[in-house]
Design an enzyme around this catalytic site. Structure first.
Site, mmCIF file in Angstrom:
data_model
loop_
_atom_site.group_PDB
_atom_site.id
_atom_site.type_symbol
_atom_site.label_atom_id
_atom_site.label_comp_id
_atom_site.label_asym_id
_atom_site.label_seq_id
_atom_site.Cartn_x
_atom_site.Cartn_y
_atom_site.Cartn_z
ATOM 1 N N ARG A 230 33.448 73.237 -0.460
ATOM 2 C CA ARG A 230 32.776 72.276 0.403
ATOM 3 C C ARG A 230 33.477 70.935 0.376
ATOM 4 N NH1 ARG A 230 31.372 75.381 3.078
ATOM 5 N NH2 ARG A 230 29.335 76.046 3.799
ATOM 6 N N ASP A 254 40.568 73.371 2.591
ATOM 7 C CA ASP A 254 40.035 74.055 3.784
ATOM 8 C C ASP A 254 38.798 73.335 4.311
ATOM 9 O OD1 ASP A 254 39.838 76.254 5.647
ATOM 10 O OD2 ASP A 254 38.134 76.995 4.477
ATOM 11 N N GLU A 259 33.646 66.946 9.001
ATOM 12 C CA GLU A 259 34.364 67.947 9.813
ATOM 13 C C GLU A 259 33.935 67.820 11.266
ATOM 14 O OE1 GLU A 259 33.952 71.847 8.065
ATOM 15 O OE2 GLU A 259 34.681 71.138 6.116
ATOM 16 N N HIS A 278 38.724 74.641 7.996
ATOM 17 C CA HIS A 278 37.560 75.433 7.548
ATOM 18 C C HIS A 278 37.677 76.892 8.019
ATOM 19 C CE1 HIS A 278 33.130 74.887 6.186
ATOM 20 N NE2 HIS A 278 33.560 76.106 5.900
HETATM 21 N N1 NAI Z 1 35.547 77.758 3.200
HETATM 22 C C1 NAI Z 1 34.690 78.628 3.677
HETATM 23 O O1 NAI Z 1 34.756 79.021 4.834
HETATM 24 C C2 NAI Z 1 33.628 79.152 2.783
HETATM 25 C C3 NAI Z 1 33.082 78.378 1.810
HETATM 26 N N2 NAI Z 1 32.086 78.864 1.001
HETATM 27 C C4 NAI Z 1 31.585 77.991 -0.048
HETATM 28 O O2 NAI Z 1 32.099 78.441 -1.306
HETATM 29 C C5 NAI Z 1 31.252 78.028 -2.355
HETATM 30 C C6 NAI Z 1 31.007 79.180 -3.330
HETATM 31 O O3 NAI Z 1 30.359 80.246 -2.667
HETATM 32 P P1 NAI Z 1 29.850 81.551 -3.473
HETATM 33 O O4 NAI Z 1 30.831 81.924 -4.495
HETATM 34 O O5 NAI Z 1 29.463 82.536 -2.449
HETATM 35 O O6 NAI Z 1 28.555 80.957 -4.147
HETATM 36 P P2 NAI Z 1 27.819 81.480 -5.459
HETATM 37 O O7 NAI Z 1 26.446 80.946 -5.384
HETATM 38 O O8 NAI Z 1 28.019 82.932 -5.642
HETATM 39 O O9 NAI Z 1 28.598 80.727 -6.626
HETATM 40 C C7 NAI Z 1 28.492 79.346 -6.866
HETATM 41 C C8 NAI Z 1 28.671 79.147 -8.354
HETATM 42 O O10 NAI Z 1 28.709 77.750 -8.609
HETATM 43 C C9 NAI Z 1 28.049 77.538 -9.837
HETATM 44 N N3 NAI Z 1 27.647 76.143 -9.920
HETATM 45 C C10 NAI Z 1 26.579 75.528 -9.336
HETATM 46 N N4 NAI Z 1 26.582 74.223 -9.675
HETATM 47 C C11 NAI Z 1 27.665 74.027 -10.471
HETATM 48 C C12 NAI Z 1 28.195 72.892 -11.134
HETATM 49 N N5 NAI Z 1 27.607 71.684 -11.055
HETATM 50 N N6 NAI Z 1 29.319 73.043 -11.870
HETATM 51 C C13 NAI Z 1 29.916 74.254 -11.962
HETATM 52 N N7 NAI Z 1 29.453 75.373 -11.390
HETATM 53 C C14 NAI Z 1 28.336 75.253 -10.628
HETATM 54 C C15 NAI Z 1 26.886 78.501 -9.811
HETATM 55 O O11 NAI Z 1 26.427 78.779 -11.110
HETATM 56 C C16 NAI Z 1 27.524 79.727 -9.171
HETATM 57 O O12 NAI Z 1 28.006 80.622 -10.164
HETATM 58 C C17 NAI Z 1 29.994 77.489 -1.661
HETATM 59 O O13 NAI Z 1 30.099 76.087 -1.607
HETATM 60 C C18 NAI Z 1 30.096 78.044 -0.254
HETATM 61 O O14 NAI Z 1 29.400 77.255 0.675
HETATM 62 C C19 NAI Z 1 31.636 80.136 1.119
HETATM 63 C C20 NAI Z 1 32.136 80.970 2.092
HETATM 64 C C21 NAI Z 1 33.157 80.516 3.028
HETATM 65 O O1 AKG Z 2 30.941 79.731 9.351
HETATM 66 C C1 AKG Z 2 32.002 79.469 8.822
HETATM 67 O O2 AKG Z 2 33.101 79.794 9.262
HETATM 68 C C2 AKG Z 2 31.977 78.693 7.522
HETATM 69 C C3 AKG Z 2 31.678 79.555 6.359
HETATM 70 C C4 AKG Z 2 31.217 78.783 5.205
HETATM 71 O O3 AKG Z 2 31.641 77.699 4.934
HETATM 72 C C5 AKG Z 2 30.158 79.356 4.375
HETATM 73 O O4 AKG Z 2 29.819 80.532 4.594
HETATM 74 O O5 AKG Z 2 29.664 78.650 3.497
#
Ligand code: NAI
Ligand code: AKG
Length: 526
Positions: A230, A254, A259, A278
């Site tokens: 993020r 990314d 944004e 992104h």
């Molecule tokens: N660039 C993109 O297009 C995408 C970005 N994302 C983002 O990626 C990130 C991770 O997604 P997931 O792995 O699916 O989530 P998830 O919920 O599976 O993992 C997040 C992890 O962060 C940990 N966490 C929470 N607060 C924390 C802190 N203060 N310090 C350290 N660890 C902490 C949690 O314990 C958890 O294990 C999210 O921000 C999500 O929005 C997800 C999909 C696509």
């Molecule tokens: O919709 C998208 O492409 C962004 C995905 C993303 O950032 C998320 O799933 O958290």
């Protein structure tokens, strides 16, 4: 037919699913004011990261039942406001995990080997092999911040590529980290030792500007940072400064604080930085996954079924709802009944889980009881999403107790409501695992199934009362379907529970209360 608005580009697979149960309008690129103007017509809103679902939009969405985010992060949705309005917010927690993890790995390798700049240079007609000498990731240390779904997959692949793994995640056990091959360390150590730092955490008040001038100062001049999580987790100005001054080796981003990325010093940096708009979730596979996942949930909610990944119904996943459904119905019925018996403004609700129920999760039952309790005040506006908040806003104190020794029924639920007009209690149990029975009202044992219209009296147990009440109801053409008396001692006080076929006509309740021996009477609609 329900209406769904899709306000960001979504794969057709999801739209096909929604079209089975609703009229679907795809209107992308709407300005906030345009969205506010039309959202009132829709039962559901489906978005990606492009649409910001603000308080103003939610307030204007008077018909909205569900907001579906085709992706993971719901930081573009005002979830507290949606919750207050009883709107379910769902996401797709796993649909784009692999896509985001692979983008992270691609960013790490591209950054190390300067692939984007080498590509641009070659396409410009150059053949420059000196400028683009890179670094290997083999045997380097990767610091994974956030070892959830994406972080774990990145770690898994990085391990296979010969990297050493450090991780920081305060919510993950050492055993889980070790299973993935990561050594859990504190953040300072990770910052000091990692050659690559990859972020996979949500943006929260704790993680905002986690990477700032001070933390950048702890890193090695050879450190490279990847952020596919993020924007806002990195202070972009401090990062640009650190790269420009050689405090760290580079970064691949990314996601951005704002944004689309506007004017930014990041844009003017050279091969030390890679920027993508992104794109983490932008694979064909991920877009199909998230579109189907979220569309199915919207379809289910519009059909009155639970959603499997609601982010604002804590502890109420579909597996729990399915398992506890009969008991939730019991809790809701008892909540509705005790709320009507108590009348007035309720101040305290005591929820007692008895017998086998005492070992169960109480939260879903408390939520269901509150939903029932608030039904008279809020009707369809109260649901599992907002029941707890609505109760809190009304100052209702909820006390949970458990009594495993209560053995009259395998499992029973006792609710006691105290309000401005007094205290009333009801107990109920399930017969044959599904059929709700009232087993106690105000401490008097009974055994009746609840019905839509009921009449309860508190009276003296003496000859003639039942007859008088029957005649009175008959004179108003009220048909009694069933009747039962519960008493503790002969000729003491007693409770009568009557199921009647129609609601009591106006005024008759007062007449019932005048019958000699009847101390009080209550009519309820369930
Ligand atoms: N660039 C993109 O297009 C995408 C970005 N994302 C983002 O990626 C990130 C991770 O997604 P997931 O792995 O699916 O989530 P998830 O919920 O599976 O993992 C997040 C992890 O962060 C940990 N966490 C929470 N607060 C924390 C802190 N203060 N310090 C350290 N660890 C902490 C949690 O314990 C958890 O294990 C999210 O921000 C999500 O929005 C997800 C999909 C696509
Ligand atoms: O919709 C998208 O492409 C962004 C995905 C993303 O950032 C998320 O799933 O958290």
């Amino acid at each position: 037919m329900s209406k769904v608005l899709v306000s960001d580009p979504i794969d057709q697979a999801g739209i096909d699913i929604l079209s089975q149960v609703a009229t679907v309008d795809v209107k992308t690129g709407l300005k906030p004011a345009e969205l506010v103007a039309i959202i009132g017509e829709y039962d559901a809103l489906m978005i990606r990261s492009g649409t910001r679902v603000t308080e103003e939009i939610i307030e204007a969405g008077t018909q909205l039942k569900i907001i579906g985010r085709a992706g993971v992060g719901v930081d573009n949705v005002d979830v507290p406001t949606a919750t207050r309005k009883g709107i379910v917010v769902v996401n797709s927690p796993e649909g784009n995990t692999i896509a985001a993890a692979e983008h992270t790995l691609a960013m790490m390798l591209s950054l190390s080997r300067h692939i984007p700049d080498a590509n641009t240079s070659l396409k410009k007609g150059e053949w420059d092999r000196k400028t683009f000498v890179g670094a290997e990731i083999y045997k380097k240390t990767l610091g994974v911040v956030g070892l959830g779904k994406i972080g774990s997959h990145v770690a898994h692949v990085a391990k296979a590529m010969g990297m050493k793994l450090l991780a920081y995640d305060p919510f993950i056990s050492t055993e889980r980290a070790e299973q993935i091959g990561c050594h859990l360390v504190d953040l300072d150590l990770l910052f000091q030792q990692a050659d690559y730092i990859t972020l996979h955490i949500p943006k929260t008040p704790e993680t905002t500007n986690l990477i700032n001038a001070k933390t950048l100062g702890k890193m090695k001049p050879t450190t490279r940072i990847i952020n596919c999580a993020r924007g806002g987790i990195i202070d972009e100005l401090a990062l640009a400064d650190a790269i420009k001054n050689g405090k760290i080796a580079g970064a691949a981003l990314d996601v951005f604080q704002s944004e689309p990325l506007g004017d930014s010093p990041l844009r003017s940096l050279g091969k030390e930085i890679i920027l993508t708009p992104h794109l983490g979730a932008s694979t064909t596979e991920a877009q199909v996954n998230v579109s189907i996942d979220v569309a199915e949930q919207i379809r289910d909610v519009l059909l009155g079924l639970p959603a499997r990944s609601a982010v604002n119904i804590p502890g109420l996943g579909p597996d729990i709802i399915e398992e506890l459904k009969p008991y939730m119905q019991l809790a809701e019925t008892l909540g509705n009944l005790v709320g009507q018996l108590a009348g007035g403004r309720i101040e305290t609700l005591n929820v007692k889980l008895q017998g086998d129920l005492a070992t169960n999760k109480s939260q879903p039952l408390v939520v269901a009881a509150l939903k029932g309790l608030l039904y008279q005040a809020l009707r369809e506006r109260v649901n599992y999403v907002n029941a707890t908040i609505e109760a809190k806003e009304r100052g209702i104190r909820v006390i949970e107790t458990r009594d495993a020794s209560a053995r009259d029924y395998a499992g029973s639920l006792h609710l006691e409501a105290t309000g401005t007009l007094g205290t009333h209690s009801v107990t109920g149990a399930l017969l044959g695992e599904k059929e709700i029975h009232l087993t106690d009202v105000d401490g008097f044992p009974i055994n009746v199934p609840p019905s839509k219209y009921m009449l309860f009296t508190l009276h003296r147990d003496m000859p003639g009362i039942i007859g008088k009440l029957g005649s009175l109801l008959g004179s108003f053409n009220v048909n009694i379907a069933s009747m039962q008396v519960g008493r503790k001692i002969v000729r003491g006080d007693a409770v009568m529970a009557l199921s009647i076929d129609d609601p009591l006509p106006d005024g008759i309740l007062e007449e019932i209360k005048q019958v000699s021996g009847i101390r009080d009477a209550y009519t309820v609609t369930l």
